[in-house]
Structures are given as structure tokens and as C-alpha cells.
Design an enzyme around this catalytic site. Structure first.
Site, PDB file in Angstrom:
ATOM      1  N   ARG A   1       0.833  -1.204  -0.002  1.00 61.93           N
ATOM      2  CA  ARG A   1      -0.219   0.129   0.091  1.00 61.93           C
ATOM      3  C   ARG A   1       0.841   1.325   0.087  1.00 61.93           C
ATOM      4  NH1 ARG A   1      -1.455   0.836   4.495  1.00 61.93           N
ATOM      5  NH2 ARG A   1      -1.088  -0.874   5.662  1.00 61.93           N
TER       6      ARG A   1
ATOM      7  N   TYR B   1      -1.510  -3.510  -6.839  1.00 64.44           N
ATOM      8  CA  TYR B   1      -1.291  -4.327  -5.477  1.00 64.44           C
ATOM      9  C   TYR B   1      -2.245  -4.210  -4.501  1.00 64.44           C
ATOM     10  CZ  TYR B   1       1.332  -7.308  -2.602  1.00 64.44           C
ATOM     11  OH  TYR B   1       1.737  -8.466  -1.799  1.00 64.44           O
TER      12      TYR B   1
ATOM     13  N   LYS C   1      -9.661  -2.215   1.996  1.00 66.04           N
ATOM     14  CA  LYS C   1      -9.264  -1.043   2.694  1.00 66.04           C
ATOM     15  C   LYS C   1      -9.833   0.333   2.367  1.00 66.04           C
ATOM     16  CE  LYS C   1      -6.065  -3.569   4.717  1.00 66.04           C
ATOM     17  NZ  LYS C   1      -6.264  -4.013   5.943  1.00 66.04           N
TER      18      LYS C   1
ATOM     19  N   HIS D   1     -10.528  -2.173  11.508  1.00 65.25           N
ATOM     20  CA  HIS D   1      -9.229  -2.917  10.999  1.00 65.25           C
ATOM     21  C   HIS D   1      -9.168  -4.243  12.202  1.00 65.25           C
ATOM     22  CE1 HIS D   1      -4.810  -3.221   9.440  1.00 65.25           C
ATOM     23  NE2 HIS D   1      -5.689  -4.293   8.898  1.00 65.25           N
TER      24      HIS D   1
ATOM     25  N   SER E   1      -1.052  -3.452  10.624  1.00 66.11           N
ATOM     26  CA  SER E   1      -0.586  -4.479   9.363  1.00 66.11           C
ATOM     27  C   SER E   1       0.585  -5.261   9.718  1.00 66.11           C
ATOM     28  CB  SER E   1      -0.451  -3.475   8.064  1.00 66.11           C
ATOM     29  OG  SER E   1      -1.718  -2.846   7.776  1.00 66.11           O
ATOM     30  N   ALA E   2       0.440  -6.527   9.546  1.00 64.24           N
ATOM     31  CA  ALA E   2       1.618  -7.233   9.617  1.00 64.24           C
ATOM     32  C   ALA E   2       2.034  -7.440  11.234  1.00 64.24           C
ATOM     33  CB  ALA E   2       2.611  -7.070   8.711  1.00 64.24           C
ATOM     34  N   CYS E   3       0.930  -7.552  11.954  1.00 64.48           N
ATOM     35  CA  CYS E   3       1.442  -7.541  13.359  1.00 64.48           C
ATOM     36  C   CYS E   3       0.464  -8.554  13.987  1.00 64.48           C
ATOM     37  CB  CYS E   3       0.917  -6.199  14.095  1.00 64.48           C
ATOM     38  SG  CYS E   3       2.095  -5.017  13.725  1.00 64.48           S
TER      39      CYS E   3
ATOM     40  N   THR F   1      -4.137 -12.104  11.173  1.00 64.69           N
ATOM     41  CA  THR F   1      -4.361 -13.483  10.535  1.00 64.69           C
ATOM     42  C   THR F   1      -3.832 -14.598  11.614  1.00 64.69           C
ATOM     43  OG1 THR F   1      -4.011 -12.658   8.483  1.00 64.69           O
ATOM     44  CG2 THR F   1      -3.952 -14.800   8.547  1.00 64.69           C
TER      45      THR F   1
ATOM     46  N   ASP G   1      -9.328  -9.718   9.119  1.00 65.93           N
ATOM     47  CA  ASP G   1      -8.524  -8.440   8.711  1.00 65.93           C
ATOM     48  C   ASP G   1      -9.618  -7.237   9.077  1.00 65.93           C
ATOM     49  OD1 ASP G   1      -6.139  -6.824   7.924  1.00 65.93           O
ATOM     50  OD2 ASP G   1      -7.405  -6.346   6.051  1.00 65.93           O
TER      51      ASP G   1
ATOM     52  N   ASN H   1       6.356  -8.302   2.321  1.00 66.88           N
ATOM     53  CA  ASN H   1       4.932  -8.407   2.153  1.00 66.88           C
ATOM     54  C   ASN H   1       4.440  -9.233   1.100  1.00 66.88           C
ATOM     55  OD1 ASN H   1       2.329  -6.863   3.126  1.00 66.88           O
ATOM     56  ND2 ASN H   1       2.605  -5.618   1.300  1.00 66.88           N
ATOM     57  N   SER H   2       4.756 -10.244   0.757  1.00 66.32           N
ATOM     58  CA  SER H   2       4.238 -11.144  -0.159  1.00 66.32           C
ATOM     59  C   SER H   2       3.097 -11.862   0.591  1.00 66.32           C
ATOM     60  CB  SER H   2       5.268 -12.343  -0.522  1.00 66.32           C
ATOM     61  OG  SER H   2       5.837 -13.060   0.732  1.00 66.32           O
ATOM     62  N   ARG H   3       1.953 -12.303  -0.215  1.00 66.08           N
ATOM     63  CA  ARG H   3       0.854 -12.635   0.382  1.00 66.08           C
ATOM     64  C   ARG H   3       0.188 -13.833  -0.430  1.00 66.08           C
ATOM     65  NH1 ARG H   3      -1.336  -8.778   4.268  1.00 66.08           N
ATOM     66  NH2 ARG H   3       0.286  -7.278   4.632  1.00 66.08           N
TER      67      ARG H   3
ATOM     68  N   TYR I   1       1.893 -17.262  19.023  1.00 65.03           N
ATOM     69  CA  TYR I   1       1.053 -18.096  18.054  1.00 65.03           C
ATOM     70  C   TYR I   1       0.304 -18.884  19.105  1.00 65.03           C
ATOM     71  CZ  TYR I   1       4.563 -16.466  14.769  1.00 65.03           C
ATOM     72  OH  TYR I   1       5.258 -15.945  14.113  1.00 65.03           O
TER      73      TYR I   1
ATOM     74  N   ASN J   1      -0.567 -17.950  22.652  1.00 62.86           N
ATOM     75  CA  ASN J   1      -1.440 -16.940  23.143  1.00 62.86           C
ATOM     76  C   ASN J   1      -2.764 -17.373  23.327  1.00 62.86           C
ATOM     77  OD1 ASN J   1       0.518 -15.208  21.953  1.00 62.86           O
ATOM     78  ND2 ASN J   1      -0.284 -15.006  19.963  1.00 62.86           N
TER      79      ASN J   1
HETATM   80  P1  GTP Z   1      -1.967  -7.657   7.974  1.00 65.22           P
HETATM   81  O1  GTP Z   1      -2.665  -8.778   6.599  1.00 65.22           O
HETATM   82  O2  GTP Z   1      -1.004  -6.841   7.026  1.00 65.22           O
HETATM   83  O3  GTP Z   1      -3.317  -6.566   8.327  1.00 65.22           O
HETATM   84  O4  GTP Z   1      -1.370  -8.392   8.841  1.00 65.22           O
HETATM   85  P2  GTP Z   1      -1.931  -9.182  10.067  1.00 65.22           P
HETATM   86  O5  GTP Z   1      -2.033  -8.228  11.298  1.00 65.22           O
HETATM   87  O6  GTP Z   1      -2.866 -10.218   9.836  1.00 65.22           O
HETATM   88  O7  GTP Z   1      -0.536 -10.209  10.488  1.00 65.22           O
HETATM   89  P3  GTP Z   1      -0.090 -11.517  10.344  1.00 65.22           P
HETATM   90  O8  GTP Z   1      -1.006 -12.426  11.212  1.00 65.22           O
HETATM   91  O9  GTP Z   1      -0.300 -11.997   8.938  1.00 65.22           O
HETATM   92  O10 GTP Z   1       1.398 -11.569  10.998  1.00 65.22           O
HETATM   93  C1  GTP Z   1       2.491 -10.838  10.295  1.00 65.22           C
HETATM   94  C2  GTP Z   1       3.608 -11.398  11.060  1.00 65.22           C
HETATM   95  O11 GTP Z   1       3.706 -11.296  12.372  1.00 65.22           O
HETATM   96  C3  GTP Z   1       4.079 -12.679  10.406  1.00 65.22           C
HETATM   97  O12 GTP Z   1       5.486 -12.907  10.113  1.00 65.22           O
HETATM   98  C4  GTP Z   1       3.845 -13.578  11.846  1.00 65.22           C
HETATM   99  O13 GTP Z   1       4.855 -15.073  11.747  1.00 65.22           O
HETATM  100  C5  GTP Z   1       4.040 -12.683  12.756  1.00 65.22           C
HETATM  101  N1  GTP Z   1       3.543 -13.164  14.140  1.00 65.22           N
HETATM  102  C6  GTP Z   1       2.037 -13.335  14.121  1.00 65.22           C
HETATM  103  N2  GTP Z   1       1.706 -13.657  15.532  1.00 65.22           N
HETATM  104  C7  GTP Z   1       2.934 -13.674  16.299  1.00 65.22           C
HETATM  105  C8  GTP Z   1       3.126 -13.863  17.367  1.00 65.22           C
HETATM  106  O14 GTP Z   1       2.349 -14.251  18.465  1.00 65.22           O
HETATM  107  N3  GTP Z   1       4.342 -13.953  18.018  1.00 65.22           N
HETATM  108  C9  GTP Z   1       5.254 -13.534  16.952  1.00 65.22           C
HETATM  109  N4  GTP Z   1       6.582 -13.377  17.648  1.00 65.22           N
HETATM  110  N5  GTP Z   1       5.161 -13.240  15.606  1.00 65.22           N
HETATM  111  C10 GTP Z   1       3.946 -13.550  15.374  1.00 65.22           C
HETATM  112  C1  SPV Z   2      -2.675  -4.398   5.556  1.00 68.38           C
HETATM  113  O1  SPV Z   2      -1.862  -3.820   4.947  1.00 68.38           O
HETATM  114  O2  SPV Z   2      -3.170  -4.291   6.556  1.00 68.38           O
HETATM  115  C2  SPV Z   2      -3.302  -5.508   4.673  1.00 68.38           C
HETATM  116  C3  SPV Z   2      -2.844  -5.747   3.327  1.00 68.38           C
HETATM  117  O3  SPV Z   2      -4.225  -6.267   5.091  1.00 68.38           O
HETATM  118  S1  SPV Z   2      -3.475  -4.676   2.017  1.00 68.38           S
HETATM  119  O4  SPV Z   2      -4.875  -5.235   1.510  1.00 68.38           O
HETATM  120  O5  SPV Z   2      -2.357  -4.441   0.791  1.00 68.38           O
HETATM  121  O6  SPV Z   2      -3.810  -3.212   2.723  1.00 68.38           O
HETATM  122 MN    MN Z   3      -4.653  -5.621   7.273  1.00 63.74          MN
END
Ligand code: GTP
Ligand code: SPV
Ligand code: MN
Length: 646
Positions: free
Chosen positions: A111, A260, A269, A289, A311-313, A316, A336, A428-430, A553, A556
Site C-alpha cells: 500500500r 497491488y 481497505k 481493522h 498491518s503485519a502484526c 491472521t 482483517d 509483504n508477499s501474500r 502463536y 496466545n
Molecule cells: P495484515 O494482513 O497486514 O493486516 O497483517 P496481520 O495483522 O494479519 O499479520 P499476520 O498475522 O499476517 O502476521 C504478520 C507477521 O507477524 C508474520 O510474520 C507472523 O509470523 C508474525 N506473528 C504473528 N503472530 C505472532 C506471535 O504471536 N508472535 C510472534 N513473535 N510473531 C507473530
Molecule cells: C494491510 O496492510 O493491513 C493489509 C494488506 O491487510 S493490504 O490489503 O494490501 O492493505
Molecule cells: Mn490488514
């Protein structure tokens, strides 16, 4: 490859493919015209007059060669896949069933917040006024004149030589009182195939529109007209001129130049969060979100929880949690986005407006997220991951499932080995995969009424100072915690490095209107019904060696167990300066694989919290000023006083 192509369309592929032969080949529908433009697929009589008007305006502006009205069928999907194969946008992954790999232009991988704008008459409808001399970071405003100019400087003729696809889609189960409909017009077959996974798409949506002719208009172009060139770009885009525009008063989204993710799959979004949050404010609900999960304890008691992490925290991953605690079961509603509304009984109910997962690939593995691994190896489009010589995919974290002797090609198409010293997959590959395939998808995930929410979690990547879990003292304290959220930046956006950034409610890139007004709206929810408890979690605290102190993981689930107990008002907490934390004996740390130290997880370094509260104040004052409700400043002052007592 020819074999795969035959498989997807039962017709041998003539080569080389030219634009002309494409137009002939794809003429599946009734032969007709709209605005003098050939309809290559679909039936214009299915469109309501307002959808037709939107299509006609878009044709006049973008001047495509032909128009394809999507029905969402399997035949259509095969056609779209075939077009992408021919153009080199995707390659087959014969190791799996109906899986494909797209590799983007390296300049179009995430994004682009800096090029994302909200258009309103007045700037303060969109963003709070920052302190003089300070650059605002809570969204970008564009005036109605500049909005029009941005469109007219880019869109005229932008689809020349291309097919314009009309994609009817529903965010939320079709016909649910919580759902909303959109029409995305795009020149990207990748977007069509992805929207078919991420949203309910096609003819049933057009049928629904004939009952309620109300929809969000979304216009998208990759910005690469084919002016007489008989040549295809495998990933067409125009990164230099990319722009993503939203006009809430007109329920209009316009996106140019990027193919993308959130830039181009406009239901996600742009609609479900940015435009969605403005509708939600107007109609008295929340567009967030957040993931949604159901958790059942060993006594069979089930509750639903939502969680907002940037994002990415970890959304999922938490949404698909495989509990390490015996007897617990987690089921996934969404990973999401959550749309939440009080029902007539005052119960907050949530739906997942999406139909698929667009999840981060790296880090997803049999060890971390076996449920995702059981979901994604059929009917999936992967983007920017590496691939293997046996026709599979690869990314950082998949080391243990790599068969010996296979060669790896990285996301840029270059040979790759572990010794290469670079990443095989883009961070950020998906994967883009149907939610219905998830083995733990919740029985009620498509319930038109939504699921009742008992707790809301906020969280982020906080390497120091922030404990594993704490509970808000009240609704307004919880809203303050959401507003004060901070997290280390990730590859999901264009930011470089690992700075700790403010990301209130995990919504900073997604607010559809002034953040101060958004907080006020959140506070007002307490007058509308029974509000859930609010918690803050941090899976990412590190020790002095830089190692995570919490294994995360599946473990949690131990934190979720405590949350469930708190939702039942069990007295299993102690009061500390920042809220309520688990009493030492109340957090179940039995039989953990790694030894974990309660003190390390829950210590509250006074110096850290003095600085944290000072930084939150500086942020609020410089970014939000008087737009932030006084109640939130009061919560901060009270926190500061309690921290001073540590
Ligand atoms: P968006 O789709 O961007 O909104 O991301 P998201 O919030 O769904 O993040 P996602 O679950 O894909 O996790 C992103 C990264 O965080 C991955 O590399 C996971 O492996 C890492 N991660 C997720 N949960 C944990 C956790 O409990 N502990 C640790 N150390 N890393 C985690
Ligand atoms: C995010 O960045 O929070 C995502 C990926 O879920 S995207 O759809 O590219 O915004
Ligand atoms: Mn997201």
C-alpha cells in the site's frame, strides 16, 4: 505449461496471442455494445440503470477496447486465469490444486499511504489540524477541485487497448442487513480474480442490486494503456503517478497506477475501512481493522473476540490460532476487517465483510500457523513469494517443509539459495485464498446477524516496556488505549526501518474521516448498547538479547483464557498503573515448551512509562489538538498520575 493452460480452458492455446485474437476468443457473452464499445462477456440487461450509468461514464473516460461484465462463474474465472497466463502475470503452481503465482513490478509491492487521499469540502472533516509547523500524519486530504484534476490528469484514455471489467461485489453476506454492495470497474484481470476470492462477486450481487439499488462506485486502472502496442506487460502499473482517492460524500473510490493489494482490491481497505468508517459514523456503527474469532473453553462456553493490530502484526495468526492449552477451540470469522453494530437488544454484533484472506506469507508455517497452511494450497493466488522447481511456493519460515534437492527462484525471478544473503520472498508477499476453505472457519461466519462480541483487543509490536496483556479500567480508558496505540513499522506499508510509530486503533492508514471525530464516535458507542471489555496485548516484547520473551502463536491461547475469565468477571487480576493485569497465579503457564518469566512479561519500568505518556501527550497535542475529546486527555492525565506512583 501448455498442459496447465489446456486444463484451465479445455481449449489449446494458440500462440503467440495477440490482442485481436484475444478479443475474438473471449467473446463468450451476448454480442452487444455499450456506448459503442463491444461487450465481450456478460449481459448489459443485468445492470440496473444506475450501474449502467456508472459503466457508461467510465467507458467515456477510460476508452477501453471492450467491456466484460463479471458473473463470478467458474468459466469466467478460467478465462481470466488464462488471460493472466498469456500475459505472463501469473505462473502455474502444479504442485497444488488451482494455485497461481503472480510477481509484481518491484515498485508495486505494498500500500502507498503517501498517495492515498480523502476528499471533503473542508480539510478538517478529513484530518485533525496539526500544531503549527508539524506535518500531519493522520491521513491526507485533497480538495474537490484537486480530486477532479487528479482524475482528469490520469484517466482519459487510460484503458485504451484493454478490457474494462465490471465487478459487482458484496462486502458481507449477500442480503445481510449489515452488508454493503460495490461495483469495481478495473482493467486488471488480477484484480478480477482476486476480488472473486476476497468478496462475494458476480451475478447474485447484481440480482441483489435490483432489490436495493445502492452501491459504492469504485474505479480502478493500472494506468498502462496499450496504445497500439501488441505487447503485454506482465505487471502493468504506473508507480510514479499512483494515486488512491476516496470521496465519502459521493461514496466514490478512484484508484490509479497500482495493481497491488489494498491499492487495487477496492472492497478491502478503501471501501470496508475508509468509506466504511464514514458510513459507520453516519449510521452509528463501527468499521474496524480487526480480526474476529470465536473461542470455546473446555466447559463448552463460547465467546467472540475482535482484535485490532496494525498491518503485519498478527491478526491472521490470531484469527487462526491453534491453542496450546488443552480443551480450548478457536474458530475463525475473519482475519482483517470487522463491521460491528448494536442489535435491538443492545448486543454488539460483528460481521466479516470479506470472503477471503489476503494474508502475509513470510512467517506462515506448519510450526506457526498450521491452520493457514491447511487453507492455502488450493484455489489460491500467491503474490511475490518464491517458487520451487517442483512447482510449489517458498518463503522465509517454510524451511522445514522444503523438500531436499529442489531449486528455488526468488520473487524477482532469480535463482536463490539460503546462502544468497537476500530474502526469497518479498516481506509483504501474500496469499489470497477463500475463507470458506479454512478448516476452522466458524459455523456462524456468514450469519447475516453477525456474531456477539464480548471483548475487543488492541495490540502492536512493542519490543520494550509494554506487558503481555492488560485490561482497560473502563470504556473511555479503553478508547484512550486504542488512541494511544504504537507499533514498530512493518513491510506492509512503504515505511523503511523499524521505528515505533503511532498507529491509533491500527487505523492510521485507513481513517475515512478526522481521527478526533472518530475517537468521539467510539466514546459515544457506550450510549448505544452494552460495550465489550477492552484489552491491550503485546506478543512482541524482547529481552536484552533481542529475543521474544513470549513464544506467541498457539501460546496466545493462555492470554485468551484470562480474557474469557475476565469477561465472566472473575477476580483474577491485580490493579497496576496502566490497568488490570493477570494475578501471578491467574495466567496459565503450565506445560509451556519454553520457560517464561512472569516478571519479564509484566514488569512496568517507570522510566519507560513516564516517557511513553510524555510521547503520547506530545503526539495527541501536535497531531490532534482540540479535535481529540477532553475525556481522552483526562484519561492520559490520570494515567500519568498513576505512573508517577510506580
Ligand atoms: P495484515 O494482513 O497486514 O493486516 O497483517 P496481520 O495483522 O494479519 O499479520 P499476520 O498475522 O499476517 O502476521 C504478520 C507477521 O507477524 C508474520 O510474520 C507472523 O509470523 C508474525 N506473528 C504473528 N503472530 C505472532 C506471535 O504471536 N508472535 C510472534 N513473535 N510473531 C507473530
Ligand atoms: C494491510 O496492510 O493491513 C493489509 C494488506 O491487510 S493490504 O490489503 O494490501 O492493505
Ligand atoms: Mn490488514
Amino acid at each position: 505449461m501448455p498442459e496447465i493452460v489446456e486444463k484451465i480452458n479445455d481449449v489449446p492455446l494458440a500462440s503467440p496471442i495477440t490482442r485481436k485474437s484475444r478479443a475474438q476468443q473471449t467473446n463468450y457473452g451476448l454480442y452487444s455494445h455499450i456506448c459503442g464499445t463491444n461487450i465481450s462477456y456478460g449481459n448489459v440487461s443485468c445492470l440496473t440503470s444506475s450501474v449502467k450509468a456508472f459503466v457508461e461514464e467510465s467507458i467515456a473516460l477510460c476508452q477501453p477496447d471492450q467491456v466484460h461484465i463479471c458473473d463470478g462463474s467458474d468459466v469466467e474465472n478460467k478465462m481470466i486465469l488464462r488471460i493472466m497466463l498469456e500475459e505472463g502475470t501469473i505462473i502455474p503452481l502444479p504442485k497444488y490444486e488451482n494455485c497461481w503465482l503472480a510477481r509484481t513490478n518491484p515498485a508495486d509491492v505494498a500500500r502507498v499511504e503517501s498517495r492515498t487521499f480523502i476528499c471533503t469540502e473542508n480539510i478538517d472533516e478529513t484530518i485533525p489540524t496539526p500544531k503549527e509547523g508539524v506535518r500531519g500524519t493522520l491521513g491526507n486530504w485533497i480538495s474537490p477541485d484537486d480530486f477532479q484534476q487528479s482524475i482528469h490528469g490520469r484517466f482519459p484514455g487510460c484503458m485504451k487497448g484493454r478490457t474494462m471489467y465490471v465487478v459487482p461485489f458484496s462486502m458481507g453476506p449477500l442480503g445481510s442487513p449489515l452488508s454493503k454492495i460495490g461495483i469495481e470497474i478495473t482493467d486488471s484481470p488480477y484484480v478480477v480474480a482476486s476480488m472473486r476470492i476476497m468478496a462475494r462477486m458476480g451475478t447474485p450481487v447484481l440480482d441483489q442490486l435490483r432489490k436495493q439499488d445502492e452501491f459504492i462506485r469504485a474505479l480502478h486502472s493500472v494506468g498502462t494503456p496499450l496504445n497500439g502496442i501488441l505487447e503485454y506487460f506482465s505487471w502493468p502499473c504506473d508507480p510514479e503517478r499512483t494515486i488512491i482517492l476516496h470521496n465519502p460524500s459521493e461514496n466514490l473510490i478512484v484508484s490509479y497506477g497500482s495493481g497491488y493489494g489494498g491499492n487495487s482490491l477496492l472492497g478491502k481497505k478503501c471501501f470496508a475501512l475508509r468509506i466504511g468508517s464514514t458510513i459507520a459514523k453516519r449510521e452509528g456503527w463501527l468499521a474496524e481493522h480487526m480480526l474476529i474469532l470465536g473461542i470455546t473453553n473446555p466447559d463448552g462456553e463460547k465467546k467472540y473476540i475482535t482484535a485490532a493490530f496494525p498491518s503485519a502484526c498478527g491478526k491472521t495468526n490470531l484469527a487462526m490460532l491453534n491453542p496450546s492449552l488443552p480443551g480450548y477451540k478457536v474458530e475463525c470469522v475473519g482475519d482483517d476487517i470487522a463491521w460491528m453494530k448494536f442489535d435491538t437488544e443492545g448486543v454488539l454484533r460483528a460481521i466479516n465483510p470479506e470472503n477471503g484472506f489476503f494474508g502475509v506469507a513470510p512467517g506462515t508455517s506448519l510450526e506457526t500457523n498450521p491452520i493457514a497452511m491447511a487453507t492455502i494450497f488450493k484455489n489460491t493466488i500467491f503474490t511475490n513469494v518464491a517458487y520451487t522447481s517442483d512447482g510449489g511456493v517458498y518463503w522465509e519460515g517454510m524451511e522445514s517443509s522444503l523438500a531436499s534437492g529442489v531449486q528455488i527462484t526468488d520473487w524477482l525471478g532469480k535463482p536463490w539459495t539460503k546462502e544468497s544473503g537476500r530474502l526469497a520472498a518479498h516481506p509483504n508477499s501474500r496469499f489470497c485464498t477463500p475463507a470458506g476453505q479454512c478448516p476452522i472457519i466458524d459455523l456462524h461466519w456468514e450469519d447475516p446477524q453477525g456474531v456477539p462480541i464480548s471483548a475487543i483487543l488492541f495490540g502492536g509490536r512493542r519490543p520494550v516496556g509494554v506487558p503481555l496483556i492488560y485490561e482497560a479500567r473502563s470504556w473511555s480508558h479503553g478508547v484512550f488505549i486504542g488512541a494511544a496505540m504504537r507499533s514498530e513499522s512493518t513491510a506492509a506499508a512503504e515505511h523503511k526501518g523499524k521505528a515505533i510509530m503511532n498507529d491509533p486503533f491500527a487505523m492510521r492508514p485507513f481513517f475515512g474521516y478526522n481521527f478526533g471525530h472518530y475517537v468521539k464516535h467510539w466514546l459515544s458507542m457506550a450510549n448505544r448498547g452494552k460495550v465489550p471489555k477492552i484489552f491491550h496485548v503485546n506478543w512482541f516484547r524482547k529481552d536484552s538479547n533481542g529475543k521474544f520473551v513470549w513464544p506467541g502463536y498457539g501460546d496466545n491461547s493462555r492470554v485468551l483464557e484470562w480474557i474469557l475469565r475476565r469477561c465472566n468477571e472473575e477476580h483474577c487480576y491485580i490493579d497496576v498503573a496502566i490497568g488490570k493485569i493477570p494475578a501471578k497465579s491467574a495466567l496459565n503457564l503450565n506445560n509451556m515448551k519454553e520457560v517464561t518469566d512472569y516478571e519479564e512479561l509484566f514488569s512496568l519500568p517507570k522510566e519507560f512509562w513516564l516517557q511513553e505518556t510524555a510521547e503520547i501527550r506530545a503526539y495527541f497535542e501536535s497531531q490532534v489538538g482540540s479535535d481529540l475529546p477532553q475525556e481522552i486527555y483526562n484519561e492520559l492525565s490520570q494515567l500519568r498520575e498513576r505512573v508517577a506512583q510506580i
